[in-house]
Design a protein around this motif. Structure first.
Motif, PDB file in Angstrom:
ATOM      1  N   VAL A 104       2.503   0.082  -4.364  1.00  0.00           N
ATOM      2  CA  VAL A 104       2.027   0.067  -4.510  1.00  0.00           C
ATOM      3  C   VAL A 104       2.494  -0.232  -6.068  1.00  0.00           C
ATOM      4  O   VAL A 104       2.640  -0.938  -7.280  1.00  0.00           O
ATOM      5  CB  VAL A 104       0.605  -0.127  -4.861  1.00  0.00           C
ATOM      6  CG1 VAL A 104      -0.743   0.075  -3.791  1.00  0.00           C
ATOM      7  CG2 VAL A 104       0.454   1.359  -5.426  1.00  0.00           C
ATOM      8  N   VAL A 132      -1.933  -5.809  -3.726  1.00  0.00           N
ATOM      9  CA  VAL A 132      -2.014  -3.823  -3.427  1.00  0.00           C
ATOM     10  C   VAL A 132      -3.828  -3.338  -3.338  1.00  0.00           C
ATOM     11  O   VAL A 132      -3.835  -4.496  -3.415  1.00  0.00           O
ATOM     12  CB  VAL A 132      -1.993  -3.508  -4.984  1.00  0.00           C
ATOM     13  CG1 VAL A 132      -0.467  -3.581  -5.327  1.00  0.00           C
ATOM     14  CG2 VAL A 132      -2.795  -3.357  -6.413  1.00  0.00           C
ATOM     15  N   HIS A 134       0.874  -1.134  -0.101  1.00  0.00           N
ATOM     16  CA  HIS A 134       0.110   0.143  -0.046  1.00  0.00           C
ATOM     17  C   HIS A 134       0.843   0.943  -0.003  1.00  0.00           C
ATOM     18  O   HIS A 134       2.515   1.321  -0.201  1.00  0.00           O
ATOM     19  CB  HIS A 134      -1.440   0.150   1.278  1.00  0.00           C
ATOM     20  CG  HIS A 134      -0.239   0.213   2.599  1.00  0.00           C
ATOM     21  ND1 HIS A 134      -0.871   1.759   2.840  1.00  0.00           N
ATOM     22  CD2 HIS A 134       0.471  -0.796   3.149  1.00  0.00           C
ATOM     23  CE1 HIS A 134      -0.171   1.371   4.238  1.00  0.00           C
ATOM     24  NE2 HIS A 134       0.822   0.158   4.751  1.00  0.00           N
TER      25      HIS A 134
END
Length: 113
Positions: free
Chosen positions: A46, A71, A42
């Motif tokens: 990502v 993700v 995150h």
């Protein structure tokens, strides 16, 4: 072999992607089919799993070995990415943090480098 261990790698910085992937590979080499591995990204993390990124082949190969990649939908939306910007082997989860909380409740060992 029965899954005996579960490991969750938390990726928030693209600069740590290589180390996380290598550590996951080492874990798989040592524990083989006895370990279940997931990498959750995150925030800036990502970006490591974009189709145009340098780790696309690693993600594909490791996915074929059973590693799960996820993700955060909130992060990709905030960075104006779309689902199609990521390989099909990467799952988009509603919230990276929620995914981590769920996995920890399922007895995954939490690893952040």
């Amino acid at each position: 072999m029965t899954i005996r261990y579960r490991a969750l790698f938390h990726l928030t910085e693209t600069g740590k992607t290589g180390a996380i992937l290598q550590t996951a590979r080492n874990l798989l080499a040592d524990m083989g089919d006895g370990v279940e591995v997931e990498v959750v990204a995150h925030g800036d993390g990502v970006k490591a799993f974009l189709l145009t990124g340098q780790y696309v082949d690693d993600v594909r190969n490791m996915s074929e070995q059973g590693v799960r990649f996820a993700v955060c939908a909130n992060s990709i939306r905030a960075m104006t990415f779309a689902r199609d910007d990521f390989p099909r082997s990467v799952e988009v989860v509603p919230s990276g943090i929620s995914e981590i909380v769920r996995r920890q409740a399922e007895s995954y060992a939490y690893i952040r480098l």
